[in-house]
Design an enzyme around this catalytic site. Sequence first.
Site, PDB file in Angstrom:
ATOM      1  CG  ASP A 129      -2.301   0.410   0.973  1.00 33.56           C
ATOM      2  OD1 ASP A 129      -2.647   0.604  -0.197  1.00 33.56           O
ATOM      3  OD2 ASP A 129      -3.074   0.569   1.931  1.00 33.56           O
ATOM      4  CD  GLU A 174      -9.057   5.116  -5.011  1.00 37.24           C
ATOM      5  OE1 GLU A 174     -10.097   5.306  -4.367  1.00 37.24           O
ATOM      6  OE2 GLU A 174      -8.047   4.569  -4.520  1.00 37.24           O
ATOM      7  CE  LYS A 179      -7.578   1.283  -4.512  1.00 39.60           C
ATOM      8  NZ  LYS A 179      -6.631   1.756  -3.474  1.00 39.60           N
ATOM      9  CB  THR A 205     -11.079   0.659  -3.049  1.00 35.47           C
ATOM     10  OG1 THR A 205     -10.399   0.952  -1.844  1.00 35.47           O
ATOM     11  CG2 THR A 205     -11.581   1.941  -3.693  1.00 35.47           C
ATOM     12  CG  PHE A 263     -10.794  -0.052   3.428  1.00 33.15           C
ATOM     13  CD1 PHE A 263     -10.511  -0.743   2.275  1.00 33.15           C
ATOM     14  CD2 PHE A 263     -10.462   1.290   3.481  1.00 33.15           C
ATOM     15  CE1 PHE A 263      -9.888  -0.128   1.194  1.00 33.15           C
ATOM     16  CE2 PHE A 263      -9.843   1.921   2.410  1.00 33.15           C
ATOM     17  CZ  PHE A 263      -9.551   1.211   1.268  1.00 33.15           C
TER      18      PHE A 263
END
Length: 318
Positions: free
Chosen positions: A16, A95, A131, A155, A177
């Site tokens: 990440d 993203e 994403k 996500t 998450f």
Amino acid sequence: MNQLESLKKNTLISIDSADIKFINKYNPQDATTNPSLILQVIYLKKYSNIFFDALLYANKKGGNLNNKLSNASDKILVNIGVEILKKIPGYISTEIDARLSFNTDLSVLKALKLIKMYKEEGIHRERILIKLAATWEGIKAAEILEKKGIKCNLTLLFSFAQAVACAESNVFLISPFVGRIYDWFNKNNLLKNYSENLDPGVVAVKKIFKYYKKYDYKTIIMGASFRNLKQILSLSGCDRLTISPFFLNLLSLSSGYVKRNLFCNNIKKEKNTNKKLSESEFRWKHNKDIMAVEKLSEGILQFGKDQIQLEKILLKNI
């Protein structure tokens, strides 16, 4: 053997981070980026060429100021993605602008634009994960993109309804998450007698894992957003985990065997006779989960703010 090496035997590891320094150090399979992580690296001297190349690209494309800002910020994402792909064997997750999270058509158009920009740099779509926030609109955008051969990473996933809708839409990968789910329960004083096995984020991922394997969904589960090592170790055996450099470092410094906790083989497969979620059913089920509603909204707004901050930085230089 350290814990990171042991964990890699059961789970594919993604980093990440958008910082090449950490990617070189930990040798992950994949890498995930988002607007917050992009903001962290564009100030680094080693990325100055990426920044100025994006400005040149935007000016060359022309158009009004909004077009230039859009082209410059997209080019930064792609340039960073290209650099990362030189260092990893797997996927880079790039993203979509969070402000498009409730617009299926514009999300698709933005994704196609990014894929085209990667192609111009010699990167095939097979190595890109687009994403998208796991809103209904984002999931439907992913469904369209998957049919075009463009893989997606959904996500900001907090509710079971989001996970079910993603699987039913044949999304390539989801990112539940874990840490942000934990944060909500902790903030609301709902973690009495806490243990890693009762961690609400860990429990959520295990529930999704069991459901996907039971009904033989092909969607990959990649746990994300961790707050402690126990959360990570509890999910050994998950398809993938995306981990920050901080925790990758702790794992690499800790010796010992990591026990596998998630198994596919002991889950009995069944034919899925459940009716596919409609939009109204999805919204009803998702909105019954107050945690998921709050955290999804919070995540979208924060990524949106970070995107605006990136554009403000670009605006000073265009």
